[in-house]
Design a protein around this motif. Structure first.
Motif, mmCIF file in Angstrom:
data_model
loop_
_atom_site.group_PDB
_atom_site.id
_atom_site.type_symbol
_atom_site.label_atom_id
_atom_site.label_comp_id
_atom_site.label_asym_id
_atom_site.label_seq_id
_atom_site.Cartn_x
_atom_site.Cartn_y
_atom_site.Cartn_z
ATOM 1 N N LEU A 55 52.521 -31.627 21.337
ATOM 2 C CA LEU A 55 53.765 -31.461 22.091
ATOM 3 C C LEU A 55 53.572 -30.466 23.231
ATOM 4 O O LEU A 55 54.070 -30.682 24.346
ATOM 5 C CB LEU A 55 54.886 -30.986 21.161
ATOM 6 N N TYR A 56 52.840 -29.406 22.967
ATOM 7 C CA TYR A 56 52.581 -28.402 24.017
ATOM 8 C C TYR A 56 51.712 -29.001 25.128
ATOM 9 O O TYR A 56 51.992 -28.795 26.324
ATOM 10 C CB TYR A 56 51.894 -27.182 23.413
ATOM 11 N N ALA A 57 50.681 -29.753 24.750
ATOM 12 C CA ALA A 57 49.812 -30.393 25.753
ATOM 13 C C ALA A 57 50.596 -31.411 26.574
ATOM 14 O O ALA A 57 50.402 -31.528 27.786
ATOM 15 C CB ALA A 57 48.623 -31.059 25.060
ATOM 16 N N TYR A 58 51.501 -32.140 25.918
ATOM 17 C CA TYR A 58 52.333 -33.116 26.625
ATOM 18 C C TYR A 58 53.221 -32.410 27.647
ATOM 19 O O TYR A 58 53.363 -32.873 28.793
ATOM 20 C CB TYR A 58 53.190 -33.885 25.614
ATOM 21 N N THR A 59 53.799 -31.282 27.256
ATOM 22 C CA THR A 59 54.637 -30.501 28.170
ATOM 23 C C THR A 59 53.829 -30.043 29.374
ATOM 24 O O THR A 59 54.274 -30.164 30.523
ATOM 25 C CB THR A 59 55.222 -29.273 27.438
#
Length: 352
Positions: A79-83
């Motif tokens: 989720l952090y990488a997607y953000t």
């Protein structure tokens, strides 16, 4: 085989997540890495729901419970990488980024060799989820501040939808924590609140993710540096204020809906950092408010003095540099106290 409500909800979540991930993996959008990361998140969710369904139906291999917490260690990093991939232009996954997957890898390996750690360290999953969610929210908050300093229209690129997704995600795992340590929260008998939140989450992530505007590909590292710039001479800045105002009134660069700080800086031959400081310190505005003030001034002039009787408010809106009717109406009313339609009918000048 008869499914109860809980099993049906798990089956539906697993199937829907899997199908959405397939669609995203096959996507050829310009931000393909973002699609792959979101697809990976949904695929992990699908696998976890499948394992959980098998466990609750009491079928499958022995020791399945050892795998149930494994998936939770992958959600946060993905989720952090997607953000980050949505925020930054030309975002790439560097080798060190995969270090974030090590905790999940350790948990998975231990389960495979028959020494599951879920019973002892499964609760650490919630610490991981909290850490990465906080980091993602901080990234979006910073991004939105940078966008306001570097872009002239932010309504479609402020990622407010992603912030809401993170809120739903946070609520979901907080409810899951409560259920893990206390008791299940059900909407109706058999349908847990967590499952309902997951349905909202995956549909929101998928539909908003594929609708993310492609006209704006994110900020650059140079944009990030603009808000961290050092102070320059106030006297030098004051001399340039009149140059900037003159250029805005004569060349009307604000009519370009995609105008950026860098575009304006290039036209004025002023370093972007210095231009940002002048707008912030001398004019007491951020870039988007500065540009929109000129757009709104021109809009009121045009509404008071239309070219002909057939000229529409929409035509005026596009000509002055807006490309969103809702944003134009909201900003116009905030400045004048009237909607564009009311203002045009009244035919009264307002001082902006």
């Amino acid at each position: 085989m008869v499914f109860n409500v809980d099993q049906l909800s798990l089956l539906f979540i697993a199937f829907q997540s899997f199908m959405f991930s397939i669609i995203l993996f096959s996507s050829h959008k310009s931000k393909r890495l973002s699609s792959i990361l979101l697809a990976s998140f949904l695929l992990v969710l699908s696998l976890q729901m499948t394992f959980l369904l098998i466990y609750r139906m009491r079928i499958g291999f022995e020791g399945l419970q050892s795998f149930l917490c494994v998936f939770g260690f992958f959600y946060g990093p993905l989720l952090y990488a997607y953000t980050q991939s949505l925020i930054f232009k030309d975002f790439i996954l560097k080798p060190k980024a995969f270090l974030h997957l090590i905790p999940g890898g350790i948990m998975q390996f231990s389960a495979l060799v028959g020494f599951g750690l879920c019973s002892k360290g499964g609760s650490l999953m919630y610490i991981s989820l909290t850490f990465y969610t906080v980091m993602a929210i901080k990234s979006i908050t910073r991004y939105r501040r940078i966008v306001k300093q570097t872009q002239s229209l932010v309504s479609r690129i402020n990622l407010s939808w992603l912030q809401w997704i993170l809120v739903v995600f946070t609520v979901t795992f907080l409810i899951d924590i409560y259920q893990h340590f206390y008791s299940a929260l059900e909407i109706i008998k058999g349908l847990s609140l967590v499952n309902l939140c997951l349905l909202v989450l995956i549909n929101g992530m998928f539909f908003r993710g594929i609708q993310q505007p492609i006209i704006f590909q994110g900020i650059s590292k140079q944009d990030e540096m603009i808000i961290e710039s050092d102070e320059t001479s106030r006297e030098d800045n004051e001399e340039k204020v009149e140059i900037i105002k003159s250029h805005m009134n004569k060349a009307r660069p604000f009519q370009n809906s995609r105008l950026t700080l860098r575009d304006l800086a290039e036209q004025l031959q002023i370093p972007p950092k210095q231009l940002s400081q002048i707008i912030n310190k001398q004019l007491d505005q951020n870039f988007v408010d500065f540009i929109n003030s000129y757009r709104l001034n021109m809009a009121t002039e045009r509404l008071l003095k239309p070219r002909d009787d057939k000229e529409t408010i929409l035509e005026v809106m596009y000509e002055v540099g807006f490309n969103s009717k809702s944003s134009f109406n909201t900003l116009f009313k905030a400045k004048t106290g009237k909607t564009p339609t009311e203002f045009k009918k009244m035919g009264v000048r307002f001082d902006l």
